[in-house]
Design a protein around this motif. Structure first.
Motif, PDB file in Angstrom:
ATOM      1  N   VAL A  39       0.854  -1.192   0.000  1.00 55.02           N
ATOM      2  CA  VAL A  39       0.000   0.000   0.000  1.00 55.02           C
ATOM      3  C   VAL A  39       0.888   1.240   0.000  1.00 55.02           C
ATOM      4  N   VAL A  40       0.557   2.219  -0.847  1.00 54.67           N
ATOM      5  CA  VAL A  40       1.344   3.444  -0.898  1.00 54.67           C
ATOM      6  C   VAL A  40       1.022   4.314   0.316  1.00 54.67           C
ATOM      7  N   ARG A  41       2.064   4.820   0.968  1.00 50.15           N
ATOM      8  CA  ARG A  41       1.930   5.717   2.104  1.00 50.15           C
ATOM      9  C   ARG A  41       2.551   7.069   1.758  1.00 50.15           C
ATOM     10  N   ALA A  42       2.048   8.128   2.408  1.00 47.43           N
ATOM     11  CA  ALA A  42       2.549   9.481   2.152  1.00 47.43           C
ATOM     12  C   ALA A  42       2.617  10.258   3.462  1.00 47.43           C
ATOM     13  N   LEU A  43       3.793  10.794   3.754  1.00 45.93           N
ATOM     14  CA  LEU A  43       3.994  11.651   4.914  1.00 45.93           C
ATOM     15  C   LEU A  43       4.709  12.923   4.468  1.00 45.93           C
ATOM     16  N   GLU A  44       4.632  13.941   5.323  1.00 46.73           N
ATOM     17  CA  GLU A  44       5.464  15.115   5.083  1.00 46.73           C
ATOM     18  C   GLU A  44       6.925  14.677   5.092  1.00 46.73           C
ATOM     19  N   ASP A  45       7.693  15.167   4.128  1.00 50.77           N
ATOM     20  CA  ASP A  45       9.082  14.721   3.999  1.00 50.77           C
ATOM     21  C   ASP A  45       9.997  15.514   4.937  1.00 50.77           C
ATOM     22  N   ARG A  46       9.645  15.488   6.216  1.00 45.72           N
ATOM     23  CA  ARG A  46      10.464  16.126   7.247  1.00 45.72           C
ATOM     24  C   ARG A  46      10.328  15.309   8.526  1.00 45.72           C
ATOM     25  N   CYS A  47      11.426  14.875   9.069  1.00 45.18           N
ATOM     26  CA  CYS A  47      11.397  14.195  10.364  1.00 45.18           C
ATOM     27  C   CYS A  47      11.124  15.237  11.452  1.00 45.18           C
ATOM     28  N   PRO A  48      10.132  15.025  12.308  1.00 45.84           N
ATOM     29  CA  PRO A  48       9.828  16.014  13.354  1.00 45.84           C
ATOM     30  C   PRO A  48      10.959  16.212  14.365  1.00 45.84           C
ATOM     31  N   HIS A  49      11.942  15.313  14.381  1.00 44.93           N
ATOM     32  CA  HIS A  49      13.027  15.410  15.354  1.00 44.93           C
ATOM     33  C   HIS A  49      14.005  16.521  14.988  1.00 44.93           C
ATOM     34  N   ARG A  50      14.663  16.403  13.845  1.00 47.44           N
ATOM     35  CA  ARG A  50      15.644  17.408  13.418  1.00 47.44           C
ATOM     36  C   ARG A  50      15.359  17.914  12.006  1.00 47.44           C
ATOM     37  N   ARG A  51      14.148  17.652  11.514  1.00 47.93           N
ATOM     38  CA  ARG A  51      13.680  18.167  10.217  1.00 47.93           C
ATOM     39  C   ARG A  51      14.447  17.601   9.030  1.00 47.93           C
ATOM     40  N   ALA A  52      15.142  16.509   9.202  1.00 48.72           N
ATOM     41  CA  ALA A  52      15.835  15.866   8.074  1.00 48.72           C
ATOM     42  C   ALA A  52      14.799  15.252   7.130  1.00 48.72           C
ATOM     43  N   CYS A  67      13.996   7.416   9.649  1.00 54.83           N
ATOM     44  CA  CYS A  67      14.813   8.572   9.303  1.00 54.83           C
ATOM     45  C   CYS A  67      16.282   8.154   9.249  1.00 54.83           C
ATOM     46  N   GLY A  68      16.999   8.645   8.263  1.00 56.45           N
ATOM     47  CA  GLY A  68      18.397   8.282   8.114  1.00 56.45           C
ATOM     48  C   GLY A  68      19.329   9.047   9.031  1.00 56.45           C
ATOM     49  N   TYR A  69      18.812  10.064   9.742  1.00 53.88           N
ATOM     50  CA  TYR A  69      19.672  10.893  10.581  1.00 53.88           C
ATOM     51  C   TYR A  69      19.890  10.253  11.960  1.00 53.88           C
ATOM     52  N   HIS A  70      18.801  10.006  12.704  1.00 49.88           N
ATOM     53  CA  HIS A  70      18.922   9.415  14.034  1.00 49.88           C
ATOM     54  C   HIS A  70      18.138   8.121  14.186  1.00 49.88           C
ATOM     55  N   GLY A  71      17.537   7.651  13.088  1.00 54.67           N
ATOM     56  CA  GLY A  71      16.878   6.358  13.144  1.00 54.67           C
ATOM     57  C   GLY A  71      15.479   6.355  13.733  1.00 54.67           C
ATOM     58  N   TRP A  72      14.870   7.527  13.908  1.00 56.52           N
ATOM     59  CA  TRP A  72      13.494   7.556  14.405  1.00 56.52           C
ATOM     60  C   TRP A  72      12.590   6.955  13.329  1.00 56.52           C
ATOM     61  N   THR A  73      11.605   6.182  13.770  1.00 58.91           N
ATOM     62  CA  THR A  73      10.789   5.389  12.846  1.00 58.91           C
ATOM     63  C   THR A  73       9.318   5.773  12.982  1.00 58.91           C
ATOM     64  N   TYR A  74       8.631   5.866  11.820  1.00 61.05           N
ATOM     65  CA  TYR A  74       7.253   6.359  11.796  1.00 61.05           C
ATOM     66  C   TYR A  74       6.335   5.388  11.068  1.00 61.05           C
ATOM     67  N   ASP A  75       5.114   5.298  11.601  1.00 58.33           N
ATOM     68  CA  ASP A  75       4.069   4.495  10.959  1.00 58.33           C
ATOM     69  C   ASP A  75       3.557   5.239   9.727  1.00 58.33           C
ATOM     70  N   GLY A  76       3.379   4.515   8.608  1.00 55.04           N
ATOM     71  CA  GLY A  76       2.987   5.165   7.367  1.00 55.04           C
ATOM     72  C   GLY A  76       1.556   5.643   7.335  1.00 55.04           C
ATOM     73  N   ALA A  77       0.644   4.948   8.005  1.00 57.21           N
ATOM     74  CA  ALA A  77      -0.773   5.311   7.958  1.00 57.21           C
ATOM     75  C   ALA A  77      -1.066   6.541   8.807  1.00 57.21           C
ATOM     76  N   SER A  78      -0.497   6.601  10.009  1.00 54.67           N
ATOM     77  CA  SER A  78      -0.817   7.677  10.949  1.00 54.67           C
ATOM     78  C   SER A  78       0.282   8.717  11.085  1.00 54.67           C
ATOM     79  N   GLY A  79       1.512   8.378  10.693  1.00 58.16           N
ATOM     80  CA  GLY A  79       2.634   9.268  10.914  1.00 58.16           C
ATOM     81  C   GLY A  79       3.173   9.226  12.334  1.00 58.16           C
TER      82      GLY A  79
END
Length: 311
Positions: A39-52, A67-79
Motif C-alpha cells: 500500500v502506498v503511504r505518504a507523509l510530510e518529507d520532514r522528520c519532526p526530530h531534526r527536520r531531516a 529517518c536516516g539521521y537518528h533512526g526515528w521510525t514512523y508508521d505510514g498510515a498515521s505518521g
C-alpha cells in the motif's frame, strides 16, 4: 492551494518498497513509499526530530519508514512515532513527534495525494493507459497550463501531428472542466498552406480547474479517438512543474498517418520550453482561463456563509 485537491504526484511504477520517493506539491515536500502490504503511504518529507528529509532514510521490513539521521521510525498510515533507537519499544512517545500524514489513492497507474488526510477518495478510474513518462519542467504550473492551451507544441508532441493556431471551439466550461478543441493537420513532408480549410484531425483538451490534470484526445474527421493521454502537472518547489503522463493509442486507426503513430515514440512531454517562443506567444485560448477557473471553483465550494457574505 486548496487542501482538498487530489494531485497525481507519481506513476505507480515509480513507487516501491525498496526506497522512499520524494515529490513536491507546491512548497510542501512529500515522501512516498509502499509498506509491507504494497500500500502506498505518504507523509510530510520532514522528520519532526531534526527536520531531516525522511526520503533520505529507509523502509523497514514492517513497512514503516526510518529517518536516516537518528533512526526515528514512523508508521505510514498515521505518521505516529513508533520507535527510537536505544529506547524500549513499549515506551509512549510524545505526540508532538508525529510526521504529518496525507491521504493517498492509487488507480489507473497514478498515485494521487491529498494534503487533507481525511479527504474522501476520488471517483475510481479504470482506464488502462500503457504508455507513460515523467518530465520536470522549469516553468511554473499556471504558465505551463496556459502554454498547453495557447500552443501545445511548446510543451508536447504527438507523432505525425501538427497543431494549427485555429480553434474549433473556444475555451469553455463543460462538466466542471476547462475544455477546448483545436484544429490539427498531419505533418506530412508537404504541409498544406497555412490558410487551408483542410483539418482532418482535432485535439480535445479537458482540464481540471484546480490541479490542471488534463485529458487529451486526438480525433479524426469522424470524431473517432485516435489517441488518448492524461497529463498530470503538479506544482513543485522553486517554480518547477512536475508532469506525469499516461497514454494509449486507439486500435482502430484507419488513416496511413494514424497507423504510423504506432512506430517509435508516439508521444512526448518536453523537459524544457523554448523561452524565446514562449515570450512572444500571445494569450489566445487561455485568455479567459482565470475567470472560468474561479467561477467553477467558487460554485463547487458552495455558497458563502453569512459571516463570509457580511465580510
Amino acid at each position: 492551494m486548496t487542501e482538498a485537491a487530489w494531485w497525481a504526484v507519481a506513476r505507480s511504477e515509480e513507487i516501491s518498497a525498496d526506497k522512499p520517493h520524494n515529490v513536491d506539491i507546491g512548497d510542501q515536500p512529500v515522501v512516498l513509499w509502499r509498506d509491507d502490504k504494497k500500500v502506498v503511504r505518504a507523509l510530510e518529507d520532514r522528520c519532526p526530530h531534526r527536520r531531516a528529509p525522511l526520503s533520505l532514510g529507509c523502509i523497514l521490513g514492517n513497512g514503516a519508514i526510518q529517518c536516516g539521521y537518528h533512526g526515528w521510525t514512523y508508521d505510514g498510515a498515521s505518521g505516529q512515532l513508533i520507535d527510537i533507537p536505544n529506547l524500549k519499544s513499549d515506551r509512549k512517545f510524545p505526540p508532538v513527534y508525529k510526521a504529518r500524514p496525507f491521504a493517498v489513492h492509487e488507480d489507473a497507474g497514478f498515485v494521487r495525494v491529498c494534503l487533507d488526510a481525511k479527504a474522501a477518495a476520488p471517483a475510481p478510474d479504470d482506464r488502462v493507459l500503457p504508455l507513460s513518462g515523467t518530465s520536470i519542467v522549469a516553468l511554473d504550473h499556471e504558465h505551463w497550463i496556459a502554454a498547453l492551451f495557447d500552443d501545445p507544441s511548446l510543451v508536447l508532441s504527438i507523432k505525425g501531428v501538427r497543431f494549427s493556431p485555429y480553434l474549433l471551439t473556444e475555451l469553455s466550461e463543460q462538466q466542471g472542466k476547462l475544455v477546448l478543441e483545436r484544429s490539427c493537420q498531419w505533418a506530412s513532408p508537404h504541409w498544406p498552406a497555412p490558410f487551408t480549410s483542410d483539418f482532418p484531425i482535432s485535439l480535445r483538451i479537458a482540464t481540471d480547474p484546480v490541479t490542471g490534470e488534463t485529458d487529451l484526445t486526438l480525433l479524426d474527421d469522424e470524431f473517432r479517438a485516435l489517441f488518448r493521454a492524461v497529463l498530470a502537472p503538479v506544482p513543485a518547489a522553486r517554480g518547477v512543474t512536475q508532469v506525469r503522463w499516461r497514454a494509449a493509442l486507439s486500435p482502430g486507426r484507419h488513416h496511413l498517418m494514424a497507423k504510423a503513430m504506432g512506430i517509435g515514440t508516439p508521444f512526448r512531454v518536453f523537459d524544457h520550453v523554448d523561452g524565446a517562443t514562449l515570450r512572444v506567444l500571445k494569450p489566445s485560448a487561455s485568455i479567459h482561463a482565470a475567470d472560468l477557473r474561479e467561477s467553477i471553483v467558487t460554485r463547487k465550494s458552495g455558497p458563502p456563509t453569512a459571516q463570509e457574505a457580511a465580510a
